[in-house]
Design a protein around this motif. Structure first.
Motif, PDB file in Angstrom:
ATOM      1  N   MET A 109      49.787 -20.981 -61.383  1.00 15.66           N
ATOM      2  CA  MET A 109      49.628 -19.359 -61.614  1.00 15.66           C
ATOM      3  C   MET A 109      50.291 -19.387 -62.637  1.00 15.66           C
ATOM      4  SD  MET A 109      47.028 -17.936 -59.959  1.00 15.66           S
ATOM      5  CE  MET A 109      47.772 -16.147 -60.350  1.00 15.66           C
ATOM      6  N   GLN A 110      51.227 -19.918 -63.052  1.00 10.36           N
ATOM      7  CA  GLN A 110      52.666 -19.491 -63.916  1.00 10.36           C
ATOM      8  C   GLN A 110      52.558 -19.800 -65.579  1.00 10.36           C
ATOM      9  OE1 GLN A 110      53.267 -22.052 -61.774  1.00 10.36           O
ATOM     10  NE2 GLN A 110      54.403 -23.610 -62.535  1.00 10.36           N
ATOM     11  N   ARG A 111      51.176 -20.407 -65.183  1.00 10.17           N
ATOM     12  CA  ARG A 111      50.296 -21.531 -66.413  1.00 10.17           C
ATOM     13  C   ARG A 111      49.604 -19.852 -67.013  1.00 10.17           C
ATOM     14  NH1 ARG A 111      54.400 -25.000 -66.767  1.00 10.17           N
ATOM     15  NH2 ARG A 111      53.787 -26.710 -65.544  1.00 10.17           N
ATOM     16  N   PHE A 112      49.517 -18.421 -66.356  1.00  9.47           N
ATOM     17  CA  PHE A 112      47.705 -18.165 -67.146  1.00  9.47           C
ATOM     18  C   PHE A 112      48.970 -16.482 -66.973  1.00  9.47           C
ATOM     19  CE2 PHE A 112      45.421 -20.764 -64.829  1.00  9.47           C
ATOM     20  CZ  PHE A 112      44.814 -20.860 -65.485  1.00  9.47           C
ATOM     21  N   GLY A 113      50.764 -16.616 -67.647  1.00  7.20           N
ATOM     22  CA  GLY A 113      51.586 -15.609 -67.621  1.00  7.20           C
ATOM     23  C   GLY A 113      52.063 -14.923 -66.170  1.00  7.20           C
ATOM     24  N   THR A 114      53.309 -13.921 -66.399  1.00  6.10           N
ATOM     25  CA  THR A 114      53.759 -14.007 -64.933  1.00  6.10           C
ATOM     26  C   THR A 114      53.576 -11.919 -65.129  1.00  6.10           C
ATOM     27  OG1 THR A 114      55.653 -13.388 -66.568  1.00  6.10           O
ATOM     28  CG2 THR A 114      55.549 -15.755 -65.460  1.00  6.10           C
ATOM     29  N   THR A 115      53.578 -11.692 -66.114  1.00  7.20           N
ATOM     30  CA  THR A 115      53.100  -9.970 -66.460  1.00  7.20           C
ATOM     31  C   THR A 115      51.043  -9.514 -66.069  1.00  7.20           C
ATOM     32  OG1 THR A 115      53.117  -9.814 -68.284  1.00  7.20           O
ATOM     33  CG2 THR A 115      55.399  -9.895 -67.272  1.00  7.20           C
ATOM     34  N   ALA A 116      51.055  -7.895 -66.522  1.00  6.30           N
ATOM     35  CA  ALA A 116      50.131  -7.779 -66.601  1.00  6.30           C
ATOM     36  C   ALA A 116      48.911  -8.246 -67.250  1.00  6.30           C
ATOM     37  CB  ALA A 116      49.993  -6.082 -66.182  1.00  6.30           C
ATOM     38  N   VAL A 117      49.332  -8.283 -68.184  1.00  8.56           N
ATOM     39  CA  VAL A 117      48.312  -9.140 -69.549  1.00  8.56           C
ATOM     40  C   VAL A 117      48.843 -10.795 -69.888  1.00  8.56           C
ATOM     41  CG1 VAL A 117      48.164  -9.348 -71.944  1.00  8.56           C
ATOM     42  CG2 VAL A 117      49.686  -7.151 -70.515  1.00  8.56           C
ATOM     43  N   PRO A 118      47.740 -11.285 -68.801  1.00  3.17           N
ATOM     44  CA  PRO A 118      47.909 -12.674 -69.668  1.00  3.17           C
ATOM     45  C   PRO A 118      48.127 -13.441 -70.472  1.00  3.17           C
ATOM     46  CG  PRO A 118      46.007 -12.320 -67.653  1.00  3.17           C
ATOM     47  CD  PRO A 118      46.750 -10.472 -68.182  1.00  3.17           C
ATOM     48  N   THR A 119      48.866 -14.562 -70.102  1.00  3.54           N
ATOM     49  CA  THR A 119      48.665 -14.864 -71.615  1.00  3.54           C
ATOM     50  C   THR A 119      47.948 -15.497 -72.128  1.00  3.54           C
ATOM     51  OG1 THR A 119      49.830 -16.948 -70.558  1.00  3.54           O
ATOM     52  CG2 THR A 119      51.279 -15.331 -71.216  1.00  3.54           C
ATOM     53  N   TYR A 120      46.823 -15.923 -71.624  1.00  3.25           N
ATOM     54  CA  TYR A 120      45.891 -16.712 -72.268  1.00  3.25           C
ATOM     55  C   TYR A 120      45.117 -15.998 -72.599  1.00  3.25           C
ATOM     56  CZ  TYR A 120      42.804 -14.910 -68.556  1.00  3.25           C
ATOM     57  OH  TYR A 120      41.703 -13.445 -68.058  1.00  3.25           O
TER      58      TYR A 120
END
Length: 454
Positions: A366-377
């Motif tokens: 899950m951490q690969r997709f970002g840790t906040t309300a805005v996913p890094t992908y």
């Protein structure tokens, strides 16, 4: 291979609207569990992973897990702190972010009835041993120091007073205007002077020494041999030609990542961190064992650190002619503890057999997709589409509930003015180094949106 829907087992804590209540319940379970011993609520799982960083177990390293007792208290203090406190933890931030189903983690490789449990509730629940390129698993099991006739005596580490060490360190790091430090020889014998010479040169690389008579007394004079260059380059002429230039050792560490550990070792050895090398970085929230190499630092000096460092141990020393390089390892061996298991012994045994014989779907964590309300992908997709306005908004737009204090003000300023410089002013000085990168990147995007190199 047939897959089944993910509806009967979870080795991760589920994300839902009731996360806060779940956290409280887990803490209550934890307190209850700590009062019991010998229960069946723990299960050790060992597996050797061929390639590092691709294991589902490793990719879940930042899942939503309550911290250890000391860390729980720290989290509670953060919640009660003012608006200039540290950012929320990964667990708190993920409450406002994605769930497994959002990113397609919905299938299991087997169809047996599963069980649920908590992964990495404590950092000691995740133990990592590095596997070298020769297939050997790193273990810390030897604290002996290789014998070398040219190594300084044990007295080298105690002959200098704390005041002498402080003055020598300031001289070594060019922190004052002194060009030399004089150390009076109280017991004036040749042996005593030799020990002091060795102590200065071995403990403070870059300094040279000489003996002088002053007013009928003997003094050891320490001075810089080559200015700042001597500090960056350990003394070559004092290293025996028959000895390998690099001291390799096994580092055992607890609850600290590899770079932090290197910085601590560098500070105590009074050398630059760049003389250390390693094959891979290891998790912070874990107990890890890995091989490290350091340029022209004796095993004796390294072993001395075992007396003054907590949560670190160094051993298995050897001298070699080569450093270590990133990626030279075969992988890592993991020992994982699952806690608060809900399932029968038969269900657990069946699941373990399936894991051993069939394996698992190697999803990204899950951490690969970002840790906040805005996913890094989403940010990455906007970059690939050359949609720089969306990139800037995704990076800097307000994130309700996911952050506190000064970051909220910073993002609100961006939403109102679209001015990264104005948003930057909302950050306190002590936080600029941590959070200004996003804002400075946005400034570059605004000026050079086409020629920006990612």
């Amino acid at each position: 291979m047939e897959t089944v829907e993910m509806n009967n087992i979870s080795l991760k804590r589920p994300h839902s609207e009731d996360d806060a209540a779940n956290a409280d319940e887990i803490k209550r379970q934890k307190i209850s569990e700590n009062s019991k011993t010998g229960s069946n609520s723990e299960q050790n799982v060992q597996t050797v992973i061929e390639q590092p960083d691709k294991s589902m177990l490793e990719d879940t390293k930042n899942e939503i897990i309550p911290n250890e007792e000391g860390e729980e208290q720290e989290d509670e203090e953060l919640e009660d702190s003012d608006e200039d406190g540290d950012p929320e933890s990964f667990a708190d931030m993920m409450k406002h972010g994605l769930t497994e189903s959002d990113v397609g983690i919905t299938k299991f490789v087997s169809c047996h009835k599963g069980f649920s449990g908590i992964l990495k509730e404590r950092y000691s629940d995740f133990v990592v041993h590095e596997i070298g390129k020769d297939g050997r698993v790193s273990h810390l099991d030897d604290f002996t120091v290789p014998v070398d006739d040219e190594d300084p005596s044990e007295e080298t580490f105690t002959v200098l007073s704390d005041e002498d060490k402080k003055r020598l360190e300031e001289l070594q790091l060019l922190k004052n205007k002194e060009t030399s430090v004089a150390i009076e020889v109280i017991e004036d014998t040749k042996e005593k002077r030799t020990v002091i010479h060795q102590a200065v040169k071995s403990l403070f690389p870059g300094l040279e020494t000489k003996t002088e008579d002053r007013d009928g007394k003997k003094y050891i004079i320490a001075y810089h041999a080559a200015g700042k260059k001597a500090l960056a380059n350990p003394r070559k002429h004092s290293w025996p030609k028959s000895r390998g230039s690099y001291c390799h050792f096994v580092l055992y560490k607890e609850n600290k990542d590899t770079m932090d550990a290197i910085n601590v070792l560098s500070k105590f050895l009074r050398v630059k961190p760049n003389i250390f090398s390693y094959m891979g970085t290891k998790d912070k929230r874990a107990i890890t064992v890995q091989e490290i190499a350091v340029l022209r630092i004796t095993a004796q000096r390294l072993a001395h650190l075992n007396k003054c460092l907590m949560n670190f141990k160094l051993g298995n020393f050897s001298y070699k002619n080569h450093p270590l390089k990133l990626g030279e390892l075969q992988g890592n061996h993991f020992t994982v503890v699952l806690r608060n298991i809900t399932g029968t012994d038969d269900q657990i045994e069946q699941a373990m057999n399936s894991l051993r014989e069939i394996g698992f779907i190697n999803y990204y964590g899950m951490q690969r997709f970002g840790t906040t309300a805005v996913p890094t992908y989403q940010i990455g997709r906007a970059i690939l589409q050359n949609n720089w306005n969306e990139v800037m908004d995704l990076i800097l737009k307000p994130r309700p509930g996911a952050e506190k204090g000064y970051l909220v003000k910073c993002r609100e300023e961006w939403a109102k003015t679209k001015d990264p410089a104005a948003a930057l002013k909302k950050l306190p000085v002590k936080r600029l180094a941590v959070y200004s990168m996003d804002l400075r990147m946005v400034q570059k995007i605004r000026v050079f949106p086409v020629g920006l190199k990612i």
